[in-house]
Design an enzyme around this catalytic site. Structure first.
Site, PDB file in Angstrom:
ATOM      1  N   GLN A  12      -5.272 -13.425 -12.679  1.00 55.29           N
ATOM      2  CA  GLN A  12      -4.954 -14.298 -13.831  1.00 55.29           C
ATOM      3  C   GLN A  12      -4.051 -13.578 -14.837  1.00 55.29           C
ATOM      4  O   GLN A  12      -3.074 -14.148 -15.315  1.00 55.29           O
ATOM      5  CB  GLN A  12      -6.258 -14.745 -14.515  1.00 55.29           C
ATOM      6  CG  GLN A  12      -6.023 -15.835 -15.557  1.00 55.29           C
ATOM      7  CD  GLN A  12      -7.184 -16.008 -16.527  1.00 55.29           C
ATOM      8  OE1 GLN A  12      -8.134 -15.232 -16.536  1.00 55.29           O
ATOM      9  NE2 GLN A  12      -7.109 -17.031 -17.355  1.00 55.29           N
ATOM     10  N   TYR A 144     -21.578  -6.712 -14.735  1.00 55.93           N
ATOM     11  CA  TYR A 144     -20.187  -6.664 -15.218  1.00 55.93           C
ATOM     12  C   TYR A 144     -20.134  -5.922 -16.557  1.00 55.93           C
ATOM     13  O   TYR A 144     -19.312  -5.024 -16.756  1.00 55.93           O
ATOM     14  CB  TYR A 144     -19.686  -8.106 -15.362  1.00 55.93           C
ATOM     15  CG  TYR A 144     -18.286  -8.259 -15.900  1.00 55.93           C
ATOM     16  CD1 TYR A 144     -17.179  -7.823 -15.191  1.00 55.93           C
ATOM     17  CD2 TYR A 144     -18.081  -8.902 -17.126  1.00 55.93           C
ATOM     18  CE1 TYR A 144     -15.894  -8.009 -15.685  1.00 55.93           C
ATOM     19  CE2 TYR A 144     -16.790  -9.091 -17.615  1.00 55.93           C
ATOM     20  CZ  TYR A 144     -15.705  -8.641 -16.901  1.00 55.93           C
ATOM     21  OH  TYR A 144     -14.443  -8.828 -17.388  1.00 55.93           O
TER      22      TYR A 144
HETATM   23  N1  SER Z   1     -13.667 -13.727 -18.895  1.00 57.84           N
HETATM   24  C1  SER Z   1     -14.604 -12.747 -18.454  1.00 57.84           C
HETATM   25  C2  SER Z   1     -15.735 -13.369 -17.735  1.00 57.84           C
HETATM   26  O1  SER Z   1     -16.075 -14.485 -18.063  1.00 57.84           O
HETATM   27  C3  SER Z   1     -15.128 -11.974 -19.625  1.00 57.84           C
HETATM   28  O2  SER Z   1     -14.466 -10.777 -19.702  1.00 57.84           O
HETATM   29  O3  SER Z   1     -16.301 -12.758 -16.870  1.00 57.84           O
END
Ligand code: SER
Length: 320
Positions: A12, A144
Site C-alpha cells: 500500500q 503486531y
Molecule cells: N494500519 C495498521 C493496521 O491496521 C496499523 O499500523 O494493522
C-alpha cells in the site's frame, strides 16, 4: 538519500512511495523490491525503474542488491499487519522481526540509513487514550504491536551502539486509492470508499464510536521524505515519532462520504478480533514532537481527503 532501496515496494505505501521517490531522486536511483512481482497494480512500479525480487528473510539476497546498486538508504516497508498477524503470530514475528534485523545488519555493514514504520499499534490498553503522548506506556496486546515496540527499540539500539542512522514514524491507519492495505485493523476506512462508490452500501466490521488515528497517503509519503531529509542533529525521537492527521470513528467517515453520496448506507457486522485490536489502540495521538523536530504538518483532514478519494477512485473504478 541518493540511492534508495525500498522493500515491500508493491504494498500500500511502497507502490506510491517508489513513484514519488523516482520523481525526486531519479528513476534509476530508487530500487523497488518485493518478494514477488504479481501484485495487482504493480506494473508502473516494476516498469518505471530498477526492480528486484528480494525476500527480506534472505539476508544474502538483500545484501547483494544493496551492493549491486550502491544503496545508501533502505526504506523497509515489508511487514505483516495487525489482523493477519493475530491469525498467524509466528509468521508475523518471523517476517517483522527477522526482516528488520536483516535490514539493520546490512545497514550496519554497508553504512546505510534506514527508515522503518512503527504504528499506533505500538500502544496498548494501558496507554493514555486521548492525545497519547510521544513518550508513554507501551504494553501492546497484539503480536503486531509487540513487533513494533521491539522494532523501535532495536532501531534505537542500532543507532546508539553502531551509529546506524535509523529513523521511523508511528503511522496511523493509512487511506489511499492505489493499492489496498494488506490485512490491518484500520482497513475499513479504505474499503468504505470503494463500497460507497460501487454498491452504495458498506458493512463495517468496526463498532460505531471506535475512534482511531488516520492519515491520507500523500501526507504519509511527505512525512517519510521529510523525516529522512532532516538534519540529524534536530532529531531527538528518531525512531518512533507520533504522527497523525485526523481521528474519527466509522460514523464520522460515513457521514462525510454521505455528504457526497446521499443514498449511501452503513450497517455494522463487527469482527471481534479487529474490534478488540482497535479498542486497544489510542483514540488520538499527540504529534507535537514531530511538528517541532522536523516540521510535520499534514495537509489533508477528513473532508479534504474524502473529496480527493472519491474523485480518484471514481476515475480508477470507471464510475460516472
Ligand atoms: N494500519 C495498521 C493496521 O491496521 C496499523 O499500523 O494493522
Amino acid at each position: 538519500m541518493k540511492r534508495i532501496l525500498v522493500t515491500g515496494a508493491l504494498g500500500q505505501i511502497g507502490s506510491e512511495l517508489v513513484l514519488k521517490l523516482r520523481g525526486i531522486y531519479g528513476q534509476n536511483n530508487v530500487i523497488a523490491s518485493s518478494k514477488g512481482n504479481d501484485k495487482d497494480g504493480s506494473k508502473d512500479v516494476i516498469d518505471s525503474g530498477p526492480f528486484e525480487i528480494v525476500d527480506v528473510l534472505d539476508s544474502k539476497q538483500m545484501a547483494d542488491v544493496v551492493s549491486k546498486y550502491s544503496v545508501d538508504t533502505i526504506i523497509h516497508l515489508a511487514a505483516i499487519l495487525s489482523a493477519i498477524g493475530e491469525g498467524n503470530p509466528h509468521l508475523l514475528w518471523d517476517v517483522n522481526m527477522n526482516g528488520l534485523y536483516n535490514v539493520l545488519e546490512i545497514a550496519r555493514e554497508r553504512k546505510c540509513a534506514v527508515f522503518t514504520p512503527s504504528s499506533i499499534a505500538a500502544f496498548g490498553p494501558s496507554t493514555p487514550k486521548d492525545l497519547t503522548p510521544q513518550e508513554t506506556i507501551q504494553r501492546p496486546t497484539t503480536i503486531y504491536g509487540v513487533s513494533k515496540v521491539a522494532g523501535e527499540l532495536l532501531c534505537d539500539y542500532y543507532y546508539q551502539r553502531f551509529g546506524v542512522d535509523t529513523r521511523g514514524l508511528r503511522f496511523p491507519g493509512l487511506i489511499s486509492y492505489k493499492a489496498l492495505p494488506g490485512g490491518g485493523t484500520t482497513d475499513y476506512a479504505v474499503h468504505i470508499y470503494y463500497d460507497a462508490l460501487k454498491s452504495k452500501k458498506f458493512i463495517c466490521n468496526i463498532k460505531k464510536g471506535t475512534k482511531m488515528d488516520m492519515m491520507y497517503m500523500p501526507d504519509a509519503l511527505e512525512a517519510i521524505i521529510n523525516l529522512m531529509e532532516t538534519e540529524p542533529s534536530r532529531l531527538i525521537h528518531r525512531n518512533a515519532f507520533n504522527i497523525t492527521a485526523m481521528s474519527f470513528d466509522p460514523e464520522e467517515i460515513y457521514k462525510e462520504i454521505k455528504k457526497h453520496i446521499p443514498e449511501f448506507k452503513i450497517v455494522y457486522d463487527v469482527d471481534l478480533v479487529k474490534q478488540k485490536i482497535a479498542e486497544s489502540w489510542p483514540n488520538s495521538l499527540d504529534d507535537k514532537d514531530a511538528r517541532r523536530e522536523w516540521g510535520w504538518n499534514p495537509k489533508y483532514d477528513l473532508s479534504a481527503m474524502t473529496i480527493d478519494m472519491l474523485e480518484k477512485l471514481k476515475e480508477k473504478l470507471n464510475i460516472k
